[in-house]
Design a protein around this motif. Sequence first.
Motif, PDB file in Angstrom:
ATOM      1  N   GLY A  95      -1.901  -6.577  15.419  1.00  0.00           N
ATOM      2  CA  GLY A  95      -1.756  -5.186  14.998  1.00  0.00           C
ATOM      3  C   GLY A  95      -0.851  -4.446  15.960  1.00  0.00           C
ATOM      4  N   PRO A  96      -0.397  -3.259  15.601  1.00  0.00           N
ATOM      5  CA  PRO A  96       0.580  -2.540  16.422  1.00  0.00           C
ATOM      6  C   PRO A  96       0.107  -2.205  17.828  1.00  0.00           C
ATOM      7  N   ASP A  97      -1.185  -2.100  18.021  1.00  0.00           N
ATOM      8  CA  ASP A  97      -1.699  -1.741  19.344  1.00  0.00           C
ATOM      9  C   ASP A  97      -2.482  -2.882  19.994  1.00  0.00           C
ATOM     10  N   GLN A  98      -2.311  -4.100  19.463  1.00  0.00           N
ATOM     11  CA  GLN A  98      -3.040  -5.245  20.000  1.00  0.00           C
ATOM     12  C   GLN A  98      -2.244  -5.913  21.124  1.00  0.00           C
ATOM     13  N   PRO A  99      -2.941  -6.450  22.133  1.00  0.00           N
ATOM     14  CA  PRO A  99      -2.258  -7.180  23.203  1.00  0.00           C
ATOM     15  C   PRO A  99      -1.811  -8.556  22.719  1.00  0.00           C
ATOM     16  N   VAL A 100      -0.956  -9.199  23.494  1.00  0.00           N
ATOM     17  CA  VAL A 100      -0.517 -10.561  23.193  1.00  0.00           C
ATOM     18  C   VAL A 100      -0.762 -11.443  24.412  1.00  0.00           C
ATOM     19  N   PHE A 101      -1.064 -12.682  24.133  1.00  0.00           N
ATOM     20  CA  PHE A 101      -1.390 -13.643  25.160  1.00  0.00           C
ATOM     21  C   PHE A 101      -0.214 -13.908  26.098  1.00  0.00           C
ATOM     22  N   GLY A 102       1.009 -13.892  25.557  1.00  0.00           N
ATOM     23  CA  GLY A 102       2.183 -14.176  26.373  1.00  0.00           C
ATOM     24  C   GLY A 102       2.329 -13.229  27.550  1.00  0.00           C
TER      25      GLY A 102
ATOM     26  N   GLY B  32      13.597 -22.583  22.970  1.00  0.00           N
ATOM     27  CA  GLY B  32      12.532 -21.732  22.467  1.00  0.00           C
ATOM     28  C   GLY B  32      11.678 -22.441  21.434  1.00  0.00           C
ATOM     29  N   PRO B  33      10.798 -21.711  20.753  1.00  0.00           N
ATOM     30  CA  PRO B  33       9.960 -22.304  19.712  1.00  0.00           C
ATOM     31  C   PRO B  33      10.829 -22.833  18.580  1.00  0.00           C
ATOM     32  N   LEU B  34      10.362 -23.881  17.915  1.00  0.00           N
ATOM     33  CA  LEU B  34      11.154 -24.533  16.876  1.00  0.00           C
ATOM     34  C   LEU B  34      10.846 -23.967  15.491  1.00  0.00           C
ATOM     35  N   PRO B  35      11.785 -24.090  14.562  1.00  0.00           N
ATOM     36  CA  PRO B  35      11.518 -23.664  13.191  1.00  0.00           C
ATOM     37  C   PRO B  35      10.295 -24.381  12.631  1.00  0.00           C
ATOM     38  N   GLY B  36       9.450 -23.626  11.968  1.00  0.00           N
ATOM     39  CA  GLY B  36       8.201 -24.160  11.453  1.00  0.00           C
ATOM     40  C   GLY B  36       6.996 -23.718  12.257  1.00  0.00           C
ATOM     41  N   SER B  37       7.235 -23.080  13.396  1.00  0.00           N
ATOM     42  CA  SER B  37       6.139 -22.641  14.273  1.00  0.00           C
ATOM     43  C   SER B  37       5.765 -21.183  14.072  1.00  0.00           C
ATOM     44  N   GLU B  38       6.377 -20.502  13.122  1.00  0.00           N
ATOM     45  CA  GLU B  38       6.295 -19.037  13.029  1.00  0.00           C
ATOM     46  C   GLU B  38       4.858 -18.506  12.925  1.00  0.00           C
ATOM     47  N   LEU B  39       4.014 -19.153  12.136  1.00  0.00           N
ATOM     48  CA  LEU B  39       2.652 -18.657  11.983  1.00  0.00           C
ATOM     49  C   LEU B  39       1.895 -18.699  13.303  1.00  0.00           C
ATOM     50  N   ALA B  40       2.278 -19.631  14.168  1.00  0.00           N
ATOM     51  CA  ALA B  40       1.597 -19.783  15.447  1.00  0.00           C
ATOM     52  C   ALA B  40       1.980 -18.713  16.452  1.00  0.00           C
ATOM     53  N   TRP B  41       2.986 -17.910  16.150  1.00  0.00           N
ATOM     54  CA  TRP B  41       3.376 -16.852  17.085  1.00  0.00           C
ATOM     55  C   TRP B  41       2.348 -15.725  17.139  1.00  0.00           C
ATOM     56  N   ALA B  42       1.507 -15.635  16.117  1.00  0.00           N
ATOM     57  CA  ALA B  42       0.541 -14.540  16.036  1.00  0.00           C
ATOM     58  C   ALA B  42      -0.404 -14.542  17.228  1.00  0.00           C
ATOM     59  N   GLY B  43      -0.486 -13.401  17.905  1.00  0.00           N
ATOM     60  CA  GLY B  43      -1.368 -13.269  19.046  1.00  0.00           C
ATOM     61  C   GLY B  43      -0.799 -13.799  20.338  1.00  0.00           C
ATOM     62  N   VAL B  44       0.282 -14.579  20.251  1.00  0.00           N
ATOM     63  CA  VAL B  44       0.897 -15.166  21.443  1.00  0.00           C
ATOM     64  C   VAL B  44       2.011 -14.256  21.943  1.00  0.00           C
ATOM     65  N   TYR B  45       3.002 -13.969  21.076  1.00  0.00           N
ATOM     66  CA  TYR B  45       3.985 -12.939  21.408  1.00  0.00           C
ATOM     67  C   TYR B  45       4.286 -12.012  20.248  1.00  0.00           C
ATOM     68  N   VAL B  46       3.600 -12.218  19.141  1.00  0.00           N
ATOM     69  CA  VAL B  46       3.660 -11.293  18.009  1.00  0.00           C
ATOM     70  C   VAL B  46       2.243 -10.769  17.783  1.00  0.00           C
ATOM     71  N   PRO B  47       2.001  -9.487  18.029  1.00  0.00           N
ATOM     72  CA  PRO B  47       0.628  -8.976  17.955  1.00  0.00           C
ATOM     73  C   PRO B  47       0.095  -8.942  16.531  1.00  0.00           C
TER      74      PRO B  47
ATOM     75  N   GLY C 258       1.557  -9.862  10.402  1.00  0.00           N
ATOM     76  CA  GLY C 258       1.569  -9.845   8.947  1.00  0.00           C
ATOM     77  C   GLY C 258       2.924 -10.166   8.345  1.00  0.00           C
ATOM     78  N   ARG C 259       3.999 -10.122   9.142  1.00  0.00           N
ATOM     79  CA  ARG C 259       5.350 -10.403   8.658  1.00  0.00           C
ATOM     80  C   ARG C 259       5.747 -11.867   8.863  1.00  0.00           C
ATOM     81  N   LEU C 260       4.940 -12.604   9.597  1.00  0.00           N
ATOM     82  CA  LEU C 260       5.307 -13.975   9.941  1.00  0.00           C
ATOM     83  C   LEU C 260       5.262 -14.914   8.741  1.00  0.00           C
ATOM     84  N   GLN C 261       4.372 -14.636   7.782  1.00  0.00           N
ATOM     85  CA  GLN C 261       4.304 -15.484   6.600  1.00  0.00           C
ATOM     86  C   GLN C 261       5.624 -15.445   5.838  1.00  0.00           C
TER      87      GLN C 261
END
Length: 598
Positions: A352-359, A335-350, A257-260
């Motif tokens: 929700g607080p107790d959700q797993p990440v794909f990475g 590392g990831p390039l600027p402009g990719s921030e929304l794509a981090w969700a679920g990959v290494y940024v969960p 939710g903070r990535l936006q």
Amino acid sequence: MLNLSRPLRPAQIIAMLSIALPLWLPLQALAQSSGTDIAAAQVPVLAVVKPARACTDLATVALDDIGGAGSRITEAAVTSDGAAPACAVKGMLAPSIGFEVRLPTETWTQRYLQVGCGGLCGNIRLTPGAAEGCLPLQAGDFVVGSTDMGHQGRDASFGDDPQKRADFAHRAQHLTALTAKRLIAAFYGRPQAYAYFTGCSDGGREALVEAQRYPNDFNGIVAGAAAMNFQVQNALFHAWQVRANTGPDGRAILLAGRLQLLHAAVLQACDGLDGIADGLVSDPLACRFDPARIQCASESQDPNTCLTASEVAAARKLYDDPRDPATGERLTVGGPLPGSELAWAGVYVPVGPDQPVFGRFIALEALRNMVFTPNPPAGFVLDDLVFDRALFERLRPLHPLYDATNPDLSPFAAAGGKLILWHGLADPHISPVNTIAYLTALQAQMGKEHAAAFSRLYLFPGMYHCSGGVGPSQVDLLTPMLAWVEAGTPPGAVIARQPERNVASDFGAPGLWGPGGRPAGPSGADRPEAVPRAGAPISSTAILRTRPTYPYPVIATYDGGGDPNRAESFGPGASAATFTMPAWTGADFYRPYAPRER
């Protein structure tokens, strides 16, 4: 924060454009065509060849001399569930390489296409990506083949078997190519005129393995978002990204939710580098962004408008590389390039607080089963890792087995092979820096002029991993490859389309989807079922905007007056930066090396 580039001098800009300008399509043509249509006009029309024998006869084709004793055809029957009726042949190459080849019964135009698979494979996929609107493919003109890479299902324990490691690393795709060509000759009474390979993610690695190890297998190779730096990518990169976003209490620091907020700040800093503020960072290597610019000035500031100090520190680490604590030396190429921030969700940024990440799943899968010799003891977890040079050196022995970073493509070029590299600039899974570094190494090894005679790189702003994203991501690179191989017409600008309805979640982050609107990975998922899908596959056919993409290092720049949603309003321009290979522990990985067989 991102020290990957340096400003270009005017003389460099002029020289770069003098090379690139002949490659781009006239704007008049762009205004009236998709780009695919222009390339299609250059593709020769090859005669249709009909079968010379019955489909069921292929069940008797011998394969022992290709795959070893026990290799066999298990099924040969006509099917109509594809673009055109075809003879579907399935089989096994010893010890356990599954393959499928589909040979059209009415429409074959003498071309073979082999499709790579993503993740750690484990199943067979016959639908290629980056071929949106390719007319010969839509008409069923190709024989199409694929393999599961020597194991079935999503269990990475196949890495315990040295033979299956080798099958996954390089052997399966090569033997499948030999098998498909034998079936073609048997079924039609003649060989294919041209052979092509296309793949993304690990499929991109497989594509480059073919070019580097087996230069005579394919005339044209399309390699997308390649996991070419397999050892570092799967083990170090994803493990570091997860660790970077983990606090002392073991919980994630940044949540999706903070990535936006972070992404909006990046756009404010770097969106306009291509002449227009359109929600895309087209020149991320030139972007100079420090997350500290949106750090909360005080505890009383509205947290919805700023990041906490710990969130800023985590974001900095996510952009940056892991470093040896004693020397400060980088352990990854970028590392990831600027402009990719929304794509981090679920990959290494969960989410929700107790959700797993794909990475975490990717890293553990590789670390427990694939990248070390011997494998670590049972119970190994990411917290056991120390990110230092000693860890990197443990990855070195299998680099010549899995990796596809050898820049010496002299045999492939001598055989007349053509290579198209491509990558989404907002890819969170595999940093585009890997692909840029490979082209840079290829040019250094073979000379820029020689490399330009047989290779191209396309970078798509806003595209996530292999498809989707906040930018135009529907693209056809197969048709330009056909024109290049068969008519000698080098590819210029390609046109990417963005559907009106993109893959997005309620908070603006992407779904974890792969090519063709499927979850990426074996059996349709590169991630455990517990990781939520943050969206849905693209289903709309309405096109929001189109954009030309030029061969790297040229970027599309806005003309200042046209419709910003139409490709003809953009022309070729110079990046404000150029890539230089950073000093990192594995810099020698991008130099010629002898491949390891097992």
